[in-house]
Design an enzyme around this catalytic site. Structure first.
Site, PDB file in Angstrom:
ATOM      1  N   LYS A 134       2.995   3.295   2.356  1.00  0.00           N
ATOM      2  CA  LYS A 134       1.666   2.821   2.753  1.00  0.00           C
ATOM      3  C   LYS A 134       1.754   2.319   4.188  1.00  0.00           C
ATOM      4  O   LYS A 134       2.500   1.377   4.487  1.00  0.00           O
ATOM      5  CB  LYS A 134       1.180   1.715   1.821  1.00  0.00           C
ATOM      6  CG  LYS A 134      -0.226   1.210   2.143  1.00  0.00           C
ATOM      7  CD  LYS A 134      -0.650   0.141   1.150  1.00  0.00           C
ATOM      8  CE  LYS A 134      -2.048  -0.377   1.469  1.00  0.00           C
ATOM      9  NZ  LYS A 134      -2.459  -1.440   0.532  1.00  0.00           N
ATOM     10  N   LYS A 136      -0.111   6.808   1.638  1.00  0.00           N
ATOM     11  CA  LYS A 136      -1.439   6.314   2.007  1.00  0.00           C
ATOM     12  C   LYS A 136      -1.401   5.849   3.465  1.00  0.00           C
ATOM     13  O   LYS A 136      -0.495   5.076   3.816  1.00  0.00           O
ATOM     14  CB  LYS A 136      -1.830   5.146   1.088  1.00  0.00           C
ATOM     15  CG  LYS A 136      -3.210   4.550   1.391  1.00  0.00           C
ATOM     16  CD  LYS A 136      -3.523   3.376   0.475  1.00  0.00           C
ATOM     17  CE  LYS A 136      -4.908   2.809   0.786  1.00  0.00           C
ATOM     18  NZ  LYS A 136      -5.241   1.651  -0.053  1.00  0.00           N
TER      19      LYS A 136
END
Length: 332
Positions: free
Chosen positions: A205, A257
């Site tokens: 992320k 992400k």
């Protein structure tokens, strides 16, 4: 070129265009095909509202009431969508994010609501993070001097995971990027008899400029930034390392992400692991397409399908996207 010269051109024997001539031919040889079952719909549920609240920076997306959240989950099941990811927006925030652990907190209630509505027809997932619940907007507990305390946060994540499991969640999604978070949550779940609750790890992320609309969606009060715990956008090898660490700790699915600015990382991860790979088509990516389409600059539906196709082609088996319901209709 004269007519005589044109006649002398040796025509090609290999003509790739032959397989592009008709829609049926193109469908027959398509290498990548997104299916509704691969899509996960992120949804926001806000405490204390009587009707859905539009999110201005994410056209078409709302903060749900408990009632409309259940209806949207039922629609997702009917459309054959693979899962829903739930985010809670509480009335009150505090320094420790206590609402995240409260059995009567909005997210835990929403999990129970959705599970009661859809059963096993849709995978019910929950965002396991404190940022929606803290008044400072960070994903963890803070030290006296304002730093995010990794290990104190792990204890809170373990309790939050147990609260979600007690509410009936099928899969938790630890998204805070604390070192060791997957292992601590897995141990807590297993220790309390929740071995069947799966973990979708937000493994790679990145600290991204594309999260802006999401912060409106969850009412974030973030002070500063998250660069001391989310990954640097310059680093791809590190993304794979984070994924491998999460798999060692018990992650069932690993996620990259954002998606579009990190398609190369998705590909690297897919090549490196033997578990399902997810990617999150995040708020800023969604809003860019919506804004361009609103101005008539692009073909909206074609852009949606092309976007999702690119994420799948890069290697994502599962795609979290705010277009999940619409895309499922288009794909059917």
């Amino acid at each position: 070129m004269t007519e005589h010269e044109r006649r002398q051109v040796q025509p090609p024997v290999v003509r790739p265009r032959r397989l592009r001539r008709t829609p049926a031919l193109r469908r027959m040889v398509a290498e990548t095909e997104v299916r509704p079952r691969q899509l996960v719909l992120p949804m926001f549920v806000r405490e204390g509202i009587d009707e859905p609240q539009p999110i201005s920076s994410m056209p078409g997306v709302v903060q749900h009431t408990r009632s409309t959240l259940k209806a949207a989950a039922a629609e997702a099941a009917e459309l054959g969508i693979g899962g829903v990811m739930l985010f809670g927006v509480p009335l009150r925030q505090d320094a420790t994010g206590s609402g995240a652990l409260d059995p009567d907190g909005i997210l835990n209630i929403a999990i129970a609501d959705v599970v009661s509505e859809v059963g096993d027809a849709v995978t019910v997932m929950s965002d396991l993070c404190l940022d929606e619940f803290t008044d400072h907007g960070h994903c963890g507990l803070l030290t006296a001097d304002g730093r995010v305390d990794n290990d104190a946060t792990l204890a809170a994540y373990a309790e939050m995971g147990l609260a979600h499991a007690a509410a009936g969640v099928h899969m938790v999604g630890p998204s805070g990027m604390m070192d060791g978070q997957v292992g601590v949550i897995r141990d807590a779940l297993d220790g309390e008899g929740h071995q069947d609750v799966a973990i979708l790890a937000y493994s790679a992320k990145y600290a991204s400029a594309f999260y802006g609309p999401f912060r409106e969606a969850v009412g974030s009060s973030l002070q500063g930034d998250r660069r001391t715990y989310q990954q640097d956008s310059a680093n791809a090898v590190e993304g794979v390392r984070e994924v491998l660490l999460d798999i060692e700790q018990g992650a069932d699915i690993v996620m990259v992400k954002p998606a579009l600015a990190y398609l190369d990382v998705i590909r690297r991860v897919r090549d490196a692991v033997d578990v399902p790979v997810a990617a999150y088509n995040i708020s800023g990516e969604y809003s860019m397409v919506e804004a361009a389409a609103a101005h008539g600059w692009i073909d909206r539906e074609a852009a949606i399908l092309e976007t999702l196709g690119s994420i799948h082609r890069a290697g994502a088996d599962v795609i979290l996207t705010y277009w999940a319901a619409e895309a499922a209709r288009l794909l059917r």
